[in-house]
Design a protein around this motif. Structure first.
Motif, PDB file in Angstrom:
ATOM      1  N   LEU A  62      -2.226  -9.302  -6.117  1.00  0.00           N
ATOM      2  CA  LEU A  62      -3.211 -10.262  -5.625  1.00  0.00           C
ATOM      3  C   LEU A  62      -4.626  -9.857  -6.009  1.00  0.00           C
ATOM      4  O   LEU A  62      -5.589 -10.532  -5.661  1.00  0.00           O
ATOM      5  CB  LEU A  62      -3.111 -10.381  -4.103  1.00  0.00           C
ATOM      6  CG  LEU A  62      -1.815 -10.988  -3.574  1.00  0.00           C
ATOM      7  CD1 LEU A  62      -1.776 -10.877  -2.065  1.00  0.00           C
ATOM      8  CD2 LEU A  62      -1.694 -12.440  -4.002  1.00  0.00           C
ATOM      9  N   GLY A  63      -4.732  -8.735  -6.695  1.00  0.00           N
ATOM     10  CA  GLY A  63      -6.061  -8.273  -7.092  1.00  0.00           C
ATOM     11  C   GLY A  63      -6.807  -7.599  -5.972  1.00  0.00           C
ATOM     12  O   GLY A  63      -7.992  -7.325  -6.069  1.00  0.00           O
ATOM     13  N   GLY A  64      -6.111  -7.312  -4.902  1.00  0.00           N
ATOM     14  CA  GLY A  64      -6.780  -6.688  -3.775  1.00  0.00           C
ATOM     15  C   GLY A  64      -7.076  -5.220  -4.048  1.00  0.00           C
ATOM     16  O   GLY A  64      -6.467  -4.591  -4.898  1.00  0.00           O
ATOM     17  N   LYS A  65      -8.049  -4.752  -3.348  1.00  0.00           N
ATOM     18  CA  LYS A  65      -8.399  -3.345  -3.501  1.00  0.00           C
ATOM     19  C   LYS A  65      -8.183  -2.639  -2.177  1.00  0.00           C
ATOM     20  O   LYS A  65      -8.640  -3.087  -1.138  1.00  0.00           O
ATOM     21  CB  LYS A  65      -9.869  -3.202  -3.900  1.00  0.00           C
ATOM     22  CG  LYS A  65     -10.081  -3.202  -5.370  1.00  0.00           C
ATOM     23  CD  LYS A  65     -11.524  -2.795  -5.664  1.00  0.00           C
ATOM     24  CE  LYS A  65     -11.885  -3.119  -7.107  1.00  0.00           C
ATOM     25  NZ  LYS A  65     -13.328  -3.259  -7.264  1.00  0.00           N
ATOM     26  N   ILE A  66      -7.500  -1.532  -2.266  1.00  0.00           N
ATOM     27  CA  ILE A  66      -7.264  -0.733  -1.075  1.00  0.00           C
ATOM     28  C   ILE A  66      -8.339   0.344  -1.050  1.00  0.00           C
ATOM     29  O   ILE A  66      -8.723   0.852  -2.099  1.00  0.00           O
ATOM     30  CB  ILE A  66      -5.854  -0.109  -1.191  1.00  0.00           C
ATOM     31  CG1 ILE A  66      -4.813  -1.137  -0.774  1.00  0.00           C
ATOM     32  CG2 ILE A  66      -5.707   1.157  -0.412  1.00  0.00           C
ATOM     33  CD1 ILE A  66      -4.812  -1.426   0.711  1.00  0.00           C
ATOM     34  N   PRO A  67      -8.857   0.646   0.100  1.00  0.00           N
ATOM     35  CA  PRO A  67      -9.898   1.686   0.103  1.00  0.00           C
ATOM     36  C   PRO A  67      -9.352   2.992  -0.448  1.00  0.00           C
ATOM     37  O   PRO A  67      -8.202   3.332  -0.244  1.00  0.00           O
ATOM     38  CB  PRO A  67     -10.259   1.815   1.577  1.00  0.00           C
ATOM     39  CG  PRO A  67      -9.139   1.180   2.316  1.00  0.00           C
ATOM     40  CD  PRO A  67      -8.591   0.123   1.428  1.00  0.00           C
ATOM     41  N   LYS A  68     -10.222   3.692  -1.177  1.00  0.00           N
ATOM     42  CA  LYS A  68      -9.792   4.977  -1.721  1.00  0.00           C
ATOM     43  C   LYS A  68      -9.716   6.028  -0.650  1.00  0.00           C
ATOM     44  O   LYS A  68      -8.964   6.979  -0.748  1.00  0.00           O
ATOM     45  CB  LYS A  68     -10.808   5.443  -2.761  1.00  0.00           C
ATOM     46  CG  LYS A  68     -10.738   4.705  -4.050  1.00  0.00           C
ATOM     47  CD  LYS A  68     -11.793   5.273  -4.979  1.00  0.00           C
ATOM     48  CE  LYS A  68     -11.979   4.359  -6.170  1.00  0.00           C
ATOM     49  NZ  LYS A  68     -13.150   4.773  -6.957  1.00  0.00           N
ATOM     50  N   GLY A  69     -10.564   5.837   0.333  1.00  0.00           N
ATOM     51  CA  GLY A  69     -10.597   6.870   1.351  1.00  0.00           C
ATOM     52  C   GLY A  69     -10.912   6.300   2.714  1.00  0.00           C
ATOM     53  O   GLY A  69     -11.543   5.255   2.835  1.00  0.00           O
TER      54      GLY A  69
END
Ligand code: ADP
Ligand code: ZN
Length: 670
Positions: free
Chosen positions: A228-235
């Protein structure tokens, strides 16, 4: 590393050092026997002609011939006196040659000429005997160089070994030795080294769990999000007081997602060598990427993540800064969907460098507070799972008895209770064991041996009774749970209150609390007409509170609606105050007036209730411990026209954000 091992290692490197010193000594002072003189072909020929040679030895690697003189010649010939004492065995001379076969050839020719000449002089001689006199053995030493050259090899090796040993002996290097010093010290938990912690081991913190569940989900099925093109936080940053289960939560995330878990502490990066921290960060991320998807957990991130460039004068923080910079670079460097998620824990989000909290880094913050009543019960449930409990154990009751306790404190209580029961050779752990454990953790071990004179005891009793009475009589002060005058640890007496749940506090509440805190000293003055040092911690608390009321919360009319609070925390080391001298004077005056006002108020309340105060103090003197019920008997019900009446032992949720756990327990130390 335990002490013994370190000591052994140290003494080991001492041995290495001594051996090295000896070898150096040997090498410097023992370059062969002395005296040992160089000769040339003519000298050698003379030696042969004079029949002085015992034997010679050709040393191939040095391209020389060592000459050994016959012992009787050595003893007779005055020129050889120098050899007798120090070098009687030889070799006595050496002769540098180019080609041994040529020399050998020449030697044979020389010998036969000499024999011929001698036989010509004296015809009576037997040729074989003459030949015998001129001949001597020739040895050949064609061994590889194992003399002086060996040392050239051994010596640097030894230095390296010694260096490694001392590295190892050094605390903090983690036994990894010098070659591993730039490697990260992260502990890895994966399928080979599982820790088996899941969400069911974490009680309470529902909202925090909810937040990290998304992370678990991402680690389990990343496709769902990336498609979906979503971004998960890296931290994500876990913020909360010590012992509230931040580490536990991070481990549970790894356990739930079934991914490897790298655990380390911020202070692990910090080493005395320049550049080590940065290289450890690099190494950590390299390893983590190779194990992706995985979780990196950095505890106490404030050890490296403090705001940069504050005391740039000292330059002492360069190493920490470069470590932090490396961490930021690494976090920016990997793309969101690498599958590496960094969880970090701190109890001071306010001191962290702003750069860490920017988007794409620790842009998500999860707050974990001290557990409230229900959560405490849940934590008790988790920790009594493996304990043999008595029938009278009531976890609800324990949860009520432990306001302000962290999860770690509760874990501690359960363990301590088990130990106490075991010490008393019990079959199960009973209520009284838990209560004893709670007491122990609250106030340190009971010290009845602490000697207090009856006079002192009386003062302490009135002091504590003063606190108890005032807080009972003041509408907004926290109601009391119990008061003791049994000394515990350093404190002489202690009172437990139940702080109300509130996220904002009114002036009235703060003022009532201040009055109750000052009521200890006020009672001393009202009853005995003199005051003591026993109020130190009370005064400290009140002074801080008054200061924040005036300077931070804008609760003072004359100073006005101004706050000099700096929520960024970046100005901690500023030398200049953010207000003028005149304001400073006003602030001082207002703080003084506020405290004195509260003190007068406390004295008035106690003077009006002198009888009841005395009654309470006498019970305290007798029993050393009083509960809310005792107060109720003396002062009557605590009724200020509130809708629901709260019996004092009923706990009312978490302390408000500004209140530290100590706020719920005031102890008086001297
Ligand atoms: P922090 O990292 O916040 O300082 P920890 O995660 O190390 O705290 O917690 C220490 C211990 O306290 C845990 O190992 C666990 O035994 C106990 N503990 C803390 N919070 C909880 C909780 N919510 N549920 C169960 N146990 C907890
Ligand atoms: Zn006090």
């Amino acid at each position: 590393m335990d002490n013994n091992r370190r000591r052994r290692r140290l003494s080991l490197s001492w041995i290495y050092f001594i051996v090295a010193a000896i070898l150096i000594g040997v090498w410097l002072f023992n370059t062969g026997p002395q005296p040992y003189e160089q000769i040339y072909d003519r000298d050698f020929n003379d030696l042969v002609a004079n029949k002085e040679i015992d034997y010679i030895e050709y040393v191939e690697r040095d391209k020389k011939i060592d000459v050994y003189i016959k012992q009787d010649v050595l003893a007779d010939k005055p020129e050889y006196e120098k050899f007798r004492e120090t070098n009687s065995k030889g070799p006595h001379f050496y002769w540098k040659i180019a080609d041994f076969s040529v020399v050998n050839e020449n030697l044979n020719q020389l010998r036969s000429r000499l024999v011929e000449a001698e036989l010509a002089k004296d015809t009576t001689l037997v040729p074989t005997e003459v030949e015998e006199e001129y001949s001597f053995t020739t040895k050949v030493d064609n061994s590889r160089s194992w003399g002086g050259e060996l040392l050239w090899l051994v010596f640097p090796l030894l230095l390296i070994v010694m260096f490694i040993m001392s590295m190892r002996a050094m605390p903090g290097a983690g036994g990894g030795g010098v070659f591993n010093i730039g490697k990260s010290k992260a502990q890895l938990f994966d399928s080979k080294n599982p820790q088996g912690i899941s969400f069911k081991d974490v009680a309470g913190m529902e909202s925090a769990k909810y937040e990290v569940e998304e992370i678990v989900d991402f680690l389990k099925n990343p496709k769902k999000y990336t498609e979906l093109g979503g971004k998960i936080p890296k931290g994500a940053l876990l913020v909360g007081p010590p012992g509230t289960g931040k580490t536990l939560l991070a481990k549970a995330v790894a356990g739930e997602a079934q991914v490897p878990f790298f655990s380390l502490s911020g202070s692990d990066f910090v080493e005395m060598f320049v550049g080590v921290g940065a290289s450890r960060v690099r190494d950590l991320f390299k390893t983590a990427k190779s194990k992706a998807p995985c979780i990196i957990f950095i505890d106490e991130i404030d050890a490296i993540g403090r705001a940069r460039g504050r005391n740039s004068i000292s330059g002492a923080n360069d190493e920490r800064e470069s470590t932090l910079n490396q961490l930021l670079t690494e976090m920016d460097g990997f793309s969101t969907n690498t599958g590496v998620i960094i969880l970090a824990a701190t109890n001071r989000a306010d001191v962290l460098d702003r750069a860490l909290l920017r988007a794409g880094r620790f842009d998500r913050q999860i707050y974990i507070d001290l557990p409230n009543l229900n959560e405490r019960k849940g934590i008790f449930e988790v920790h009594v799972r493996n304990l043999k409990l008595g029938k009278d154990v009531d976890l609800d009751f324990f949860a009520k008895q432990t306001p302000g306790f962290s999860g770690a404190d509760i874990a501690n209580v359960c363990n301590e209770a088990a130990l106490i029961a075991a010490r008393n050779a019990k079959k199960s752990i009973d209520k009284e064991d838990f209560l004893a454990a709670v007491d122990r953790i609250v106030g340190g071990l009971e010290k009845r041996s602490h000697i207090i004179s009856p006079e002192e005891k009386k003062v302490i009793a009135f002091h504590e009774a003063g606190h108890a009475s005032a807080s009972w009589l003041l509408e907004h002060a926290s109601p009391l749970v119990k008061v003791t005058i049994v000394p515990r640890g350093k404190s002489l007496g202690a009172a437990w209150y139940l702080p109300e749940e509130r996220s904002i506090t009114t002036f009235e509440q703060l003022y009532d609390e201040m009055t109750a805190t000052l009521a200890g000293r006020a009672a001393e003055e009202v009853i005995f007409g003199k005051i003591s040092t026993g109020a130190l911690s009370d005064l400290e608390k009140v002074t801080k509170q008054a200061y924040s009321m005036v300077v931070y919360y804008g609760l003072n009319k004359n100073i006005g609606n101004i706050s000099y609070y700096d929520s960024t925390g970046q100005q901690e080391y500023q030398f200049s105050k953010p207000f003028s001298e005149k304001t400073a004077e006003n602030i001082d005056k207002e703080i003084h007036d506020l405290i004195e006002g509260a003190y007068e108020r406390a004295k008035n309340i106690l003077s009006e209730n002198k009888d009841k105060l005395t009654q309470l103090a006498n019970i305290l003197l007798e029993k050393e411990l009083i509960f809310a019920e005792n107060l109720e008997e003396i002062f009557g019900k605590r009724d200020f026209g509130h809708a629901e009446e709260q019996p004092a032992v009923e706990e009312k949720e978490t302390p408000a954000a500004e209140e530290s756990p100590e706020a719920s327990q005031s102890s008086d130390s001297q």
